[in-house]
Design a protein around this motif. Structure first.
Motif, PDB file in Angstrom:
ATOM      1  N   MET A 191      53.657  32.294  26.772  1.00 54.58           N
ATOM      2  CA  MET A 191      52.600  33.226  26.363  1.00 54.58           C
ATOM      3  C   MET A 191      52.611  33.394  24.833  1.00 54.58           C
ATOM      4  N   HIS A 192      53.812  33.397  24.255  1.00 57.23           N
ATOM      5  CA  HIS A 192      53.923  33.499  22.798  1.00 57.23           C
ATOM      6  C   HIS A 192      53.396  32.222  22.131  1.00 57.23           C
ATOM      7  N   SER A 193      53.893  31.104  22.607  1.00 61.17           N
ATOM      8  CA  SER A 193      53.568  29.832  21.936  1.00 61.17           C
ATOM      9  C   SER A 193      52.101  29.446  22.067  1.00 61.17           C
ATOM     10  N   THR A 194      51.417  30.025  23.066  1.00 61.65           N
ATOM     11  CA  THR A 194      49.988  29.696  23.231  1.00 61.65           C
ATOM     12  C   THR A 194      49.103  30.769  22.595  1.00 61.65           C
ATOM     13  N   HIS A 195      49.713  31.750  21.940  1.00 59.16           N
ATOM     14  CA  HIS A 195      48.948  32.746  21.191  1.00 59.16           C
ATOM     15  C   HIS A 195      48.281  32.035  20.004  1.00 59.16           C
ATOM     16  N   ILE A 196      47.204  32.600  19.502  1.00 58.82           N
ATOM     17  CA  ILE A 196      46.537  32.010  18.340  1.00 58.82           C
ATOM     18  C   ILE A 196      47.568  31.784  17.218  1.00 58.82           C
ATOM     19  N   GLY A 197      47.521  30.573  16.709  1.00 56.07           N
ATOM     20  CA  GLY A 197      48.353  30.291  15.543  1.00 56.07           C
ATOM     21  C   GLY A 197      49.772  29.868  15.823  1.00 56.07           C
ATOM     22  N   CYS A 198      50.094  29.533  17.083  1.00 59.76           N
ATOM     23  CA  CYS A 198      51.452  29.016  17.344  1.00 59.76           C
ATOM     24  C   CYS A 198      51.375  27.511  17.637  1.00 59.76           C
ATOM     25  N   THR A 199      51.872  27.110  18.822  1.00 60.72           N
ATOM     26  CA  THR A 199      51.990  25.666  19.073  1.00 60.72           C
ATOM     27  C   THR A 199      50.623  24.976  19.032  1.00 60.72           C
ATOM     28  N   ALA A 200      50.540  23.921  18.268  1.00 63.35           N
ATOM     29  CA  ALA A 200      49.291  23.154  18.178  1.00 63.35           C
ATOM     30  C   ALA A 200      49.620  21.677  18.335  1.00 63.35           C
ATOM     31  N   ASP A 201      50.338  21.382  19.404  1.00 56.77           N
ATOM     32  CA  ASP A 201      50.774  20.017  19.636  1.00 56.77           C
ATOM     33  C   ASP A 201      50.870  19.820  21.159  1.00 56.77           C
ATOM     34  N   ILE A 202      50.006  18.976  21.690  1.00 55.93           N
ATOM     35  CA  ILE A 202      49.909  18.819  23.146  1.00 55.93           C
ATOM     36  C   ILE A 202      51.227  18.365  23.759  1.00 55.93           C
ATOM     37  N   ASP A 203      51.942  17.468  23.072  1.00 56.08           N
ATOM     38  CA  ASP A 203      53.217  16.989  23.632  1.00 56.08           C
ATOM     39  C   ASP A 203      54.186  18.161  23.811  1.00 56.08           C
ATOM     40  N   SER A 204      54.215  19.029  22.814  1.00 60.19           N
ATOM     41  CA  SER A 204      55.115  20.166  22.877  1.00 60.19           C
ATOM     42  C   SER A 204      54.680  21.152  23.970  1.00 60.19           C
ATOM     43  N   LEU A 205      53.366  21.333  24.129  1.00 57.76           N
ATOM     44  CA  LEU A 205      52.878  22.265  25.154  1.00 57.76           C
ATOM     45  C   LEU A 205      53.255  21.768  26.553  1.00 57.76           C
ATOM     46  N   ILE A 206      53.182  20.455  26.762  1.00 58.25           N
ATOM     47  CA  ILE A 206      53.540  19.927  28.085  1.00 58.25           C
ATOM     48  C   ILE A 206      55.057  19.990  28.283  1.00 58.25           C
ATOM     49  N   HIS A 207      55.791  19.737  27.210  1.00 57.99           N
ATOM     50  CA  HIS A 207      57.250  19.866  27.271  1.00 57.99           C
ATOM     51  C   HIS A 207      57.635  21.284  27.713  1.00 57.99           C
ATOM     52  N   MET A 208      57.003  22.274  27.103  1.00 54.88           N
ATOM     53  CA  MET A 208      57.269  23.674  27.478  1.00 54.88           C
ATOM     54  C   MET A 208      56.865  23.958  28.916  1.00 54.88           C
ATOM     55  N   SER A 209      55.763  23.337  29.321  1.00 58.25           N
ATOM     56  CA  SER A 209      55.284  23.545  30.700  1.00 58.25           C
ATOM     57  C   SER A 209      56.305  23.001  31.694  1.00 58.25           C
ATOM     58  N   LEU A 210      56.914  21.870  31.362  1.00 58.48           N
ATOM     59  CA  LEU A 210      57.918  21.289  32.264  1.00 58.48           C
ATOM     60  C   LEU A 210      59.093  22.263  32.404  1.00 58.48           C
ATOM     61  N   ARG A 211      59.547  22.792  31.265  1.00 57.20           N
ATOM     62  CA  ARG A 211      60.713  23.680  31.301  1.00 57.20           C
ATOM     63  C   ARG A 211      60.388  24.958  32.089  1.00 57.20           C
ATOM     64  N   THR A 212      59.213  25.506  31.844  1.00 61.48           N
ATOM     65  CA  THR A 212      58.855  26.745  32.546  1.00 61.48           C
ATOM     66  C   THR A 212      58.680  26.492  34.041  1.00 61.48           C
ATOM     67  N   SER A 213      58.081  25.350  34.372  1.00 63.45           N
ATOM     68  CA  SER A 213      57.885  25.069  35.807  1.00 63.45           C
ATOM     69  C   SER A 213      59.235  24.933  36.502  1.00 63.45           C
ATOM     70  N   LEU A 214      60.224  24.372  35.799  1.00 63.81           N
ATOM     71  CA  LEU A 214      61.556  24.256  36.411  1.00 63.81           C
ATOM     72  C   LEU A 214      62.176  25.637  36.637  1.00 63.81           C
TER      73      LEU A 214
END
Ligand code: BF8
Length: 626
Positions: free
Chosen positions: A187-210
């Motif tokens: 929720m933090h990293s997808t706030h305006i002005g944080c992560t702007a890199d699709i690879d990193s967003l999917i990486h985070m999604s994998l960790r959170t899904s686990l």
């Protein structure tokens, strides 16, 4: 399209006619009136995360106001879906852990599976020697509650995975830490002005899904088994034909067994059974719906009234005294439908209040009293039933359910040659896979989605897989579909090919096994993980797949992502909202293979999807058999 063509369930078709006659609007009407859904939403490239938006990506406006391109926007939306799903499963698990913290020998909640509690306590280094079982339960509950917010370390259940899988997670840096931390970080990293890199967003999604699969959901399942009993094999029936004309019909809909278990108990209370007779009914008939339905059918054989798409139609029968709900997958529309009949739509959770429902709060502290009051409300409503409005459709199917990992092991022990193999392991299943008698195992799970025809993809794919010697295990509304269409009967063996049919005969199981609710997809992880360990392999080496033919919820996105992150190829019958980013599709449906050993495949045609799965399983077998 004719409304009745939007479902293959014949009971639903009958009730859609009745709804029309009664002037009641259902999901199927609303679907028809949605001429076209928003293309930006479908592609995932609409951003409304900040107040400057919504920003929608088109060839003329390739970036949002902050400069985020389509990949960033799609990635952020996807990550938020994973976080939403993880939050829902895990908050459910947290409630169950709290319930265990309240358990006492003479209280509302007791410990039903002491052996499972002791096993877990030992796994978690909680002292068991010479201690009262309730002291152990309370300490284990405290340890579990810390899993949500502990400041250091990674999820405790990760160590149950095969060593090679643990290494993949460690090397990639996707070992989940505390559950709430992973959700918050997204929720933090997808706030305006944080992560702007699709690879990193999917990486985070994998960790959170686990954090969902290997922490939240696993806590939900294990703790439910300890508190309410590990499911054992039992007989039941499914579909709206399970409602009974002369009884008080109560539908249990939602997710958390802490409520539904108490309602089951209250419905057996002699005073309430007597009251039901006093109001002119022959008794109380409980029926489940959605994942609460799966929980109570697995543990008590409570009949399943139907799935996600049948919730309004259950009320349209005119024979339901109360629809009792807690959290998740509850149509707000139920309030309006209930008003057209005598049905009481009873909401119970402060987390899911719904306008125009009857709110009767359920608290674990006063659980039995609350459950009694709710059941009483239903009984007293029997007199308001208008017989002229009643139509209970005839169809129902019998089903054999209750296949927890322990129940599967129990069935397998029937064929173990104790001279050669120890009992209580998945080795016989591993041997059947290795020899090729079984070509593979598919976890066919998930919801119903109005983008397709209700139940069609589930049933088409399950039938095709068992016809090709692929054992199907299922949870969620996929399990309800299988039960309704007779695939959980032992006779359904005749739909299986020779290898699977022989295994079913020997082990005495149906070709499609009910493993429980969506949270219980963690049981599938356990089965795959233990089978891999029995063969000294990683999970991605097995001819095992995940399939979500009709998925719709954020929880399903979290599940699909953790299943892939666990090394299990996953096949979707509905395209997630990621098509707006070619890079997102490239990663999810391609590059994840090199990262985690599995990827997503999407095909909205169920016949084609089934053939792709069968062919991919055969390809996997080439390496598996070496
Ligand atoms: O809990 S009830 S519609 S979300 S499959 Fe899907 Fe059905 Fe909901 Fe999972 Ni379960």
């Amino acid at each position: 399209m004719d409304k009745k063509m939007m479902t293959i369930d014949l009971n639903s078709q009958v009730l859609l006619d009745k709804a029309e006659r009664d002037g009641v609007e259902t999901m199927y009407d609303r679907k028809q009136s949605f001429k076209a859904q928003c293309g930006f939403g479908l592609q995932g490239n609409c951003c409304r995360i900040c107040g400057m938006g919504p920003c929608r990506i088109t060839p003329k406006t390739p970036r949002g106001l902050c400069g985020a391109d389509e990949h960033v926007i799609v990635g952020r939306n996807y990550a938020r879906m994973v976080a939403g799903g993880t939050a829902a499963h895990s908050d459910h698990a947290r409630d169950i852990a709290h319930t265990m913290a309240l358990a006492s020998r003479d209280g509302n909640y007791t410990i039903k599976d002491e052996a499972k509690l002791i096993t877990l306590a030992k796994e978690w280094d909680v002292e068991t020697e010479g201690r009262d079982i309730y002291d152990i339960a309370h300490e284990v509950a405290d340890v579990a509650l810390m899993e949500f917010g502990k400041p250091y370390g990674v999820a405790r259940f990760l160590k149950n995975a095969p060593a090679k899988r643990q290494k993949v997670w460690k090397d990639l840096g996707i070992e989940p830490r505390a559950i709430d931390r992973e959700v918050t970080t997204i929720m933090h990293s997808t706030h305006i002005g944080c992560t702007a890199d699709i690879d990193s967003l999917i990486h985070m999604s994998l960790r959170t899904s686990l954090a969902d699969g290997w922490a939240g959901s696993m806590i939900g399942t294990r703790f439910s088994d300890i508190l309410f009993g590990t499911p054992t094999v039992r007989e039941t029936e499914a579909n709206l034909g399970v409602l009974e004309e002369n009884k008080v019909n109560i539908i249990l809909h939602g997710h958390e067994p802490s409520l539904s278990e108490m309602i089951v108990l209250a419905s057996e209370d002699p005073e309430l059974v007597e009251l039901a007779k006093e109001v002119g009914a022959e008794g109380i008939n409980l029926a489940g719906m959605c994942c609460t339905g799966n929980e109570v059918t697995m543990r008590h054989g409570v009949k399943t009234a139907g799935d996600f798409h049948q919730q309004e139609l259950a009320i349209v029968t005119g024979a339901v005294e109360a629809m009792i709900v807690d959290v998740q997958c509850i149509f707000p529309a139920l309030a309006k439908v209930a008003k057209c009949y005598h049905t009481k739509f009873i909401t119970t959770s402060p987390k899911a209040k719904i306008a125009e429902s009857t709110y009767m709060e359920f608290s674990e502290e006063t659980a039995y009293e609350d459950a009694r009051n709710i059941v009483k409300e239903a009984i007293l409503n029997f007199k308001n039933r208008d017989k002229s409005k009643v139509l209970i459709p005839e169809l129902k199917s019998s089903a054999t359910v209750g296949y927890s990992l322990n129940a599967i092991l129990g069935q397998l022990d029937r064929v173990v040659n104790s001279q050669i193999d120890p009992a209580g392991t998945l080795k016989p299943l591993a041997d059947c896979l290795k020899s090729g008698v079984l070509r593979g195992v598919a976890g066919v799970v998930g919801c119903n989605n109005a983008k397709g025809i209700s139940n069609k993809a589930h049933i088409t794919i399950m039938k095709e897989l068992i016809k090709n010697d692929i054992l199907v295990v299922t949870t969620g509304c996929g399990a309800s579909a299988a039960a309704k269409f007779g695939l959980m009967t032992k006779e359904a063996r005749k739909l299986a090919c020779k290898g699977l049919a022989t295994v079913c005969e020997l082990v005495d199981i149906p070709p499609v096994l009910h493993l429980g609710s969506c949270v219980d997809c963690s049981r599938i992880l356990e089965v795959v993980s233990e089978t891999a360990k029995a063969l000294d392999m990683d999970m991605c080496d097995l001819p095992v797949v995940g399939v979500a033919p009709e998925w719709m919820s954020e929880k399903a996105v979290a599940i699909g992502t953790y299943v892939v992150a666990s090394g299990i190829d996953t096949y979707l019958g509905i395209m997630p909202p990621v098509k707006g980013s070619s890079r997102a599709v490239e990663i999810l449906c391609g590059e994840l293979q090199d990262m985690v050993g599995a990827k997503f495949t999407v095909n909205e045609n169920p016949e084609e999807l089934a053939q792709i799965i069968i062919s991919d399983i055969e390809k996997k077998r080439v390496r598996f058999e070496k």
